[in-house]
Write an enzyme that holds these catalytic residues in place. Structure first.
Site, PDB file in Angstrom:
ATOM      1  N   TYR A 154      10.312   6.639   0.201  1.00 36.31           N
ATOM      2  CA  TYR A 154       9.760   5.800   1.350  1.00 36.31           C
ATOM      3  C   TYR A 154       9.497   7.242   2.301  1.00 36.31           C
ATOM      4  CZ  TYR A 154       8.056   2.979   4.231  1.00 36.31           C
ATOM      5  OH  TYR A 154       7.172   2.098   5.498  1.00 36.31           O
ATOM      6  N   ASN A 166      -3.457   0.673   5.215  1.00 40.11           N
ATOM      7  CA  ASN A 166      -2.567  -0.465   5.277  1.00 40.11           C
ATOM      8  C   ASN A 166      -1.662  -0.499   4.138  1.00 40.11           C
ATOM      9  OD1 ASN A 166      -0.486  -1.628   7.820  1.00 40.11           O
ATOM     10  ND2 ASN A 166      -1.614  -3.664   5.770  1.00 40.11           N
ATOM     11  N   VAL A 211      -4.446  -1.893  -4.970  1.00 37.27           N
ATOM     12  CA  VAL A 211      -5.098  -0.659  -4.510  1.00 37.27           C
ATOM     13  C   VAL A 211      -4.192   0.662  -5.583  1.00 37.27           C
ATOM     14  CG1 VAL A 211      -4.575  -1.710  -1.907  1.00 37.27           C
ATOM     15  CG2 VAL A 211      -2.853  -0.618  -2.676  1.00 37.27           C
ATOM     16  N   THR A 230       8.403  -7.073  10.644  1.00 38.85           N
ATOM     17  CA  THR A 230       7.766  -7.499  10.260  1.00 38.85           C
ATOM     18  C   THR A 230       8.649  -8.400   8.387  1.00 38.85           C
ATOM     19  OG1 THR A 230       6.567  -5.688   8.612  1.00 38.85           O
ATOM     20  CG2 THR A 230       5.943  -7.093  10.334  1.00 38.85           C
TER      21      THR A 230
HETATM   22  N1  NAD Z   1       7.198  -3.037   8.893  1.00 39.20           N
HETATM   23  C1  NAD Z   1       7.317  -1.830   9.655  1.00 39.20           C
HETATM   24  O1  NAD Z   1       8.534  -1.372  10.710  1.00 39.20           O
HETATM   25  C2  NAD Z   1       6.787  -0.219   8.989  1.00 39.20           C
HETATM   26  C3  NAD Z   1       6.836   0.449  10.215  1.00 39.20           C
HETATM   27  C4  NAD Z   1       6.042   2.208   9.581  1.00 39.20           C
HETATM   28  C5  NAD Z   1       5.068   1.385   8.885  1.00 39.20           C
HETATM   29  N2  NAD Z   1       5.048   0.341   7.956  1.00 39.20           N
HETATM   30  C6  NAD Z   1       3.964   0.970   7.245  1.00 39.20           C
HETATM   31  O2  NAD Z   1       2.423  -0.500   7.603  1.00 39.20           O
HETATM   32  C7  NAD Z   1       2.513  -0.803   6.349  1.00 39.20           C
HETATM   33  C8  NAD Z   1       2.204  -2.848   6.865  1.00 39.20           C
HETATM   34  O3  NAD Z   1       3.747  -2.834   6.729  1.00 39.20           O
HETATM   35  P1  NAD Z   1       3.743  -4.339   6.921  1.00 39.20           P
HETATM   36  O4  NAD Z   1       5.242  -4.345   7.056  1.00 39.20           O
HETATM   37  O5  NAD Z   1       2.809  -5.214   7.237  1.00 39.20           O
HETATM   38  O6  NAD Z   1       4.468  -5.190   5.791  1.00 39.20           O
HETATM   39  P2  NAD Z   1       4.712  -6.157   5.265  1.00 39.20           P
HETATM   40  O7  NAD Z   1       5.824  -6.056   3.666  1.00 39.20           O
HETATM   41  O8  NAD Z   1       4.672  -7.783   5.742  1.00 39.20           O
HETATM   42  O9  NAD Z   1       3.026  -6.353   3.560  1.00 39.20           O
HETATM   43  C9  NAD Z   1       1.726  -5.217   3.447  1.00 39.20           C
HETATM   44  C10 NAD Z   1       1.327  -5.891   2.411  1.00 39.20           C
HETATM   45  O10 NAD Z   1       0.875  -5.483   1.914  1.00 39.20           O
HETATM   46  C11 NAD Z   1       0.486  -5.918   0.404  1.00 39.20           C
HETATM   47  N3  NAD Z   1      -0.093  -4.981  -1.008  1.00 39.20           N
HETATM   48  C12 NAD Z   1       1.603  -4.770  -1.296  1.00 39.20           C
HETATM   49  N4  NAD Z   1       0.689  -4.247  -2.309  1.00 39.20           N
HETATM   50  C13 NAD Z   1      -0.295  -3.840  -2.444  1.00 39.20           C
HETATM   51  C14 NAD Z   1      -1.346  -3.580  -3.138  1.00 39.20           C
HETATM   52  N5  NAD Z   1      -0.804  -2.992  -4.592  1.00 39.20           N
HETATM   53  N6  NAD Z   1      -2.208  -3.736  -3.100  1.00 39.20           N
HETATM   54  C15 NAD Z   1      -3.106  -4.700  -2.361  1.00 39.20           C
HETATM   55  N7  NAD Z   1      -2.204  -5.160  -1.201  1.00 39.20           N
HETATM   56  C16 NAD Z   1      -0.625  -5.400  -1.434  1.00 39.20           C
HETATM   57  C17 NAD Z   1       0.854  -6.701   0.857  1.00 39.20           C
HETATM   58  O11 NAD Z   1       0.839  -8.327  -0.130  1.00 39.20           O
HETATM   59  C18 NAD Z   1       1.621  -7.557   2.146  1.00 39.20           C
HETATM   60  O12 NAD Z   1       0.402  -8.368   2.056  1.00 39.20           O
HETATM   61  C19 NAD Z   1       2.726  -0.677   4.959  1.00 39.20           C
HETATM   62  O13 NAD Z   1       1.905   0.309   4.656  1.00 39.20           O
HETATM   63  C20 NAD Z   1       3.955  -0.241   6.111  1.00 39.20           C
HETATM   64  O14 NAD Z   1       4.406   1.208   5.019  1.00 39.20           O
HETATM   65  C21 NAD Z   1       6.003  -0.781   8.884  1.00 39.20           C
END
Ligand code: NAD
Length: 268
Positions: free
Chosen positions: A162, A93, A67, A199
């Protein structure tokens, strides 16, 4: 007028969907009738996820996407339109979280989070709005949902960098929504504030909180979050996925420029 949450006939690109919340949102969109393109840097896992989700007959494909790259976005949007027959939904995402106390921040880590979380999301909005607006390569309007975080709404320790990137996503969402509305693009732009979801990212954060000396154990760190959450539990991927389906559906047709907390009340 449609008043349910069906996404039949819609074509969606979900970034960072090889695993975690993105994979769950992809499944929910497909269950609601959308064809889905998974975009991720993890090619093998992304292909596996697409294969798994399409086993029940849904159309779910994979395209490589970093991305942070303008060129990669152009290629992923083109692949979505070519393979799915259009482009109506973007779920921005993909994201990364690198924990640090403010006293320990590392410039390269901060830049990396800005690159993926802010630049990546902004480029996604750019390419989606261009493609979905009248005269664009898809041209039928649509819905963009950016995944921000409860971290944009509260002061949670050890994630200042973050949280700053997620606040930036929140602000950019609102501006994109105003531009899209005023310029007649027919694209709604919203963001979601997930609470803590266990996750890979969520559980690493809990471990990092312990390493930073802020909690004696992972169990205690998770317990603190649950204690701050009126509904008394962590978030589940399906909680985020169901909210994403709603926001992208016609049931949310008059909703744009919002940040929707899906956090059990943690940010209230
Ligand atoms: N897990 C939580 O508690 C939580 C809470 C609030 C927000 N979020 C947000 O939700 C989203 C998903 O989080 P998650 O918990 O599933 O994380 P995760 O780390 O399990 O998954 C993230 C995914 O993003 C992909 N990714 C990373 N860099 C990338 C790039 N440059 N281009 C394309 N893909 C890329 C990774 O390969 C992975 O598949 C994120 O934006 C995170 O900040 C997560």
């Amino acid at each position: 007028m449609t008043t349910n949450f069906s996404l039949a006939g819609r074509r969606a690109l979900v970034t960072g969907a090889a695993r975690g919340i993105g994979a769950g949102i992809s499944k929910a969109l497909a269950d609601a009738g959308a064809a889905v393109m998974i975009g991720d840097v993890l090619a093998d896992l992304g292909r596996d996820t697409a294969l798994t989700l399409s086993a029940g007959g849904a159309t779910v494909r994979f395209t490589p996407l970093d991305v942070t790259s303008d060129e990669a976005w152009a290629a992923a949007v083109a692949a979505t339109i070519a393979e799915l027959g259009g482009f109506d939904i973007l779920i921005n995402n993909a994201g990364i979280e690198i924990t640090s106390l403010v006293t320990e921040v590392n410039a390269d880590d901060l830049r990396r989070m800005c690159d993926v979380n802010i630049v990546g999301t902004m480029l996604g909005m750019k390419h989606a709005l261009r493609a979905m607006r009248p005269g664009g390569a898809a041209g039928k309007g649509g819905s963009v949902l950016n995944i921000s975080s409860v971290a944009a709404t509260i002061a949670f320790p050890a994630i200042a960098g973050y949280s700053a990137t997620k606040s930036a996503v929140d602000r950019a969402t609102r501006i994109a929504a105003v531009e899209s509305g005023k310029l007649g693009y027919g694209v709604r732009v919203n963001c979601l504030y997930p609470g803590l979801v266990p996750t890979d990212m969520g559980m690493k954060l809990a471990a990092d909180i312990v390493a930073a000396g802020l909690s004696p154990s992972i169990e205690a760190a998770v317990g603190d979050v649950i204690g701050q959450t009126p509904l008394g539990r962590l978030g589940e991927v399906s909680d985020m996925a169901d909210a994403a389906v709603f926001i992208c559906s016609d049931a949310a047709r008059f909703i744009t420029g919002i940040g929707l907390p899906v956090d059990g009340g943690m940010g209230t």
